[in-house]
Every structure is written in structure tokens, then in C-alpha cells.
Design an enzyme around this catalytic site. Structure first.
Site, PDB file in Angstrom:
ATOM      1  CB  THR A 108      21.320 -10.799  60.806  1.00  0.00           C
ATOM      2  OG1 THR A 108      21.520  -9.801  62.117  1.00  0.00           O
ATOM      3  CG2 THR A 108      22.490 -10.448  59.854  1.00  0.00           C
ATOM      4  CE  LYS A 184      23.490  -8.246  63.298  1.00  0.00           C
ATOM      5  NZ  LYS A 184      23.884  -8.237  64.626  1.00  0.00           N
ATOM      6  CE  LYS A 253      20.872 -15.664  59.648  1.00  0.00           C
ATOM      7  NZ  LYS A 253      20.851 -14.228  60.092  1.00  0.00           N
TER       8      LYS A 253
END
Length: 305
Positions: A108, A184, A253
Site C-alpha cells: 500500500t 486501495k 501511514k
């Protein structure tokens, strides 16, 4: 003739050599599934001890990422962040991988990093396919996750037999190598937002004397009878944040990447801002080793529970 061609294709597919880079909570079960499906893996991880169980299953172990790759073959990466992917895919590695090689990036990372990587790969005649996976470790083991792919059309066709062994669904989002990463990030944002929503609702019920488990059971069997609500809702209802399948810092993140991606195209995401604050607050309270579902503790904190 059809049967013979099928067996030849199957045999070729199963003899495919794959370099596998990154053996964290998600990478390890993905690698295991590939080995059990008959692929020949050479694995690498920064912490070499994480390769031991895979070696017992027949994987070869490399000391460096470049050592792991076979010229003209596949390399799969499941690395923690943008910097890790860029640091791993050096010019040395790409030169060795060379023409015909394909990098399947399951991390990701930001869409812009994927585009940058794709351009860099092209200089060495290496194809880049973004293939982030929607699955926690238990979902990988059961083969019930989903993968988004984007990138070069020919390369995507070549990698589909590999990624289809891992999940129940593969969704193609075109030739922009960053497109799959946009999806995503959008999906992870929606999961985090769902956890926050459930945390607030369950906390309201709890302060009104209704057990969290009761509201969870009713709503996830009726209005919200979907895997995200059922699976993450159970975590939120029971406050079961250990062991962590996906730790809080990784959640932060991903939300930061979501906000950066939104800002780059002038999209306001006020809920993502709220989620970012939840993650930052959780980390400030020393919860960095808990599952990212522990963002839900913020609603309990605010309610004095």
C-alpha cells in the site's frame, strides 16, 4: 488437444520462479499460499529469521533482494511503505531482472510512487504491475481477499494466474500504474471510517447500559450484514486489539497517503482528517503495537470509559 494444452499451461505456470520480498504479517501468508500452490519461491526479508518457516516449506533464502531475483521472471514485493519499496528496487536489482521481468507490487503505497517506479522500471525493460491486496492475514490463508491491479496490459495478463491463486477476486483498473493504489487507499479509508462509526455507536450504546456485544450482534446481522462490519465490528465491540494483524502506525501511514492523494487533486476529506487525529492520539498514548482497530479506543476515551 485441449487437455494436452491445458496441462502444458498448468505445468509451465507451476514451474514459475518468483522472488518474494517482504515477509511481514501479510507477506508471510501470501508467500506460504504461493508455495502451497506449487510456485518456486526465493524469499528475502530484512529480518532473516522470518524466512525460516518458509525455508522449511521449500523456499530458497536470499541474502539480498537482488540475489533473490531470476532474470526475466516475476518478483513480488509486500513491503511496509513507499521508502522501503524504492530502497529495495535498486538499479542493480532492475538490471538483473531485465527484459521480460515483471514486478508485482502488493504494498500500500502512494499512486505517485507507483507511477515513478513504473517509469524507472521501464528503463530496464521491466514491467510494473500495482496489485495491492484487500485482506488480513487470516483472509489470505483462506483465499477470500481481493486484489486490485493496474499497469501494462500485457504484464497484467501474465501475472493474473499468480494473483488469482491468492484471492477470490481480481479487479483491473486500467493502465495507469497508480490507479490500483488509489482504490486501495480509498478502501482502507472506508474501513477506518467504518471502525470509527462503529466505535462511536457502540460507545453511545454502552453509556446507555447496553452491552457493546449486543448492539454489534443485532446490527451486523441486519442493517450492516457485511464482512467489514462483522469482522472489524467484532474487534471494536470486544476491544480485541492484540495480536495486531495491521498495526496502528501503518493505519496512520495509509490515512496520511489518502490525504496527500486527495490534496493533490483538490479533494476535501474531513472524515479522513478526523481519522488521522484518532491515529495520532492513539500513538501518543503508547498504543503503537496494537492493531489499527484500536483507533476505536478514542471514542471510549472521549466518553470517559
Amino acid at each position: 488437444m485441449y487437455t494436452s494444452n491445458f496441462h502444458l499451461l498448468y505445468s509451465n505456470m507451476m514451474s514459475e520462479k518468483i522472488a518474494f520480498l517482504g515477509l511481514g504479517n501479510l507477506g508471510t501468508p501470501i508467500a506460504e499460499r504461493l508455495i502451497h500452490s506449487g510456485y518456486e519461491l526465493t524469499v528475502w526479508n530484512r529480518t532473516i529469521s522470518k524466512t525460516e518457516e518458509l525455508a522449511k516449506l521449500g523456499a530458497k533464502v536470499a541474502q539480498t533482494p537482488a540475489e533473490a531475483v531470476t532474470p526475466g521472471a516475476f518478483v513480488i514485493s509486500v513491503l511496509s511503505n513507499d521508502a522501503a519499496v524504492e530502497e529495495t528496487f535498486t538499479n542493480e536489482l532492475l538490471e538483473k531482472l531485465g527484459k521480460g521481468g515483471i514486478h508485482i507490487s502488493m504494498s500500500t503505497i502512494s499512486p505517485e510512487t507507483s507511477r515513478k517506479l513504473s517509469r524507472n522500471h521501464q528503463e530496464y525493460d521491466v514491467a510494473y504491475v500495482a496489485a495491492p491486496i484487500f485482506a488480513r492475514p487470516e483472509a489470505v490463508k483462506s483465499g477470500v481477499g481481493n486484489i486490485c491491479i493496474s499497469g501494462n496490459a500485457d504484464a497484467k495478463e501474465k501475472v493474473k494466474p499468480v494473483v488469482q491463486t491468492l484471492v477470490k477476486g481480481v479487479f483491473d483498473f486500467g493502465e495507469d500504474p497508480g490507479a490500483a493504489n488509489v482504490i486501495k487507499l480509498a478502501g482502507n479509508f472506508m474501513i477506518a471510517a467504518s471502525m470509527e462509526m462503529m466505535a462511536e455507536a457502540f460507545t453511545m450504546a454502552e453509556k446507555n447500559g447496553i452491552p457493546r456485544q449486543s448492539i454489534y450482534e443485532m446490527l451486523t446481522q441486519t442493517l450492516f450484514a457485511a464482512p467489514i462490519f462483522q469482522n472489524y465490528g467484532k474487534i471494536v465491540a470486544q476491544h480485541t486489539y492484540e495480536p495486531a494483524a495491521f498495526k496502528l502506525p501503518l493505519g496512520l501511514k495509509d490515512i496520511n497517503l489518502t490525504l496527500q492523494t486527495a490534496a493533490s487533486v483538490h479533494v476535501s476529506m474531513p472524515i479522513a482528517d478526523l481519522l488521522r487525529n484518532r491515529f495520532v492520539s492513539a500513538l501518543a498514548k503508547g498504543r503503537e503495537n496494537l492493531d489499527w482497530g484500536a483507533l476505536a479506543m478514542g471514542a471510549s476515551d472521549d466518553a470517559g470509559l
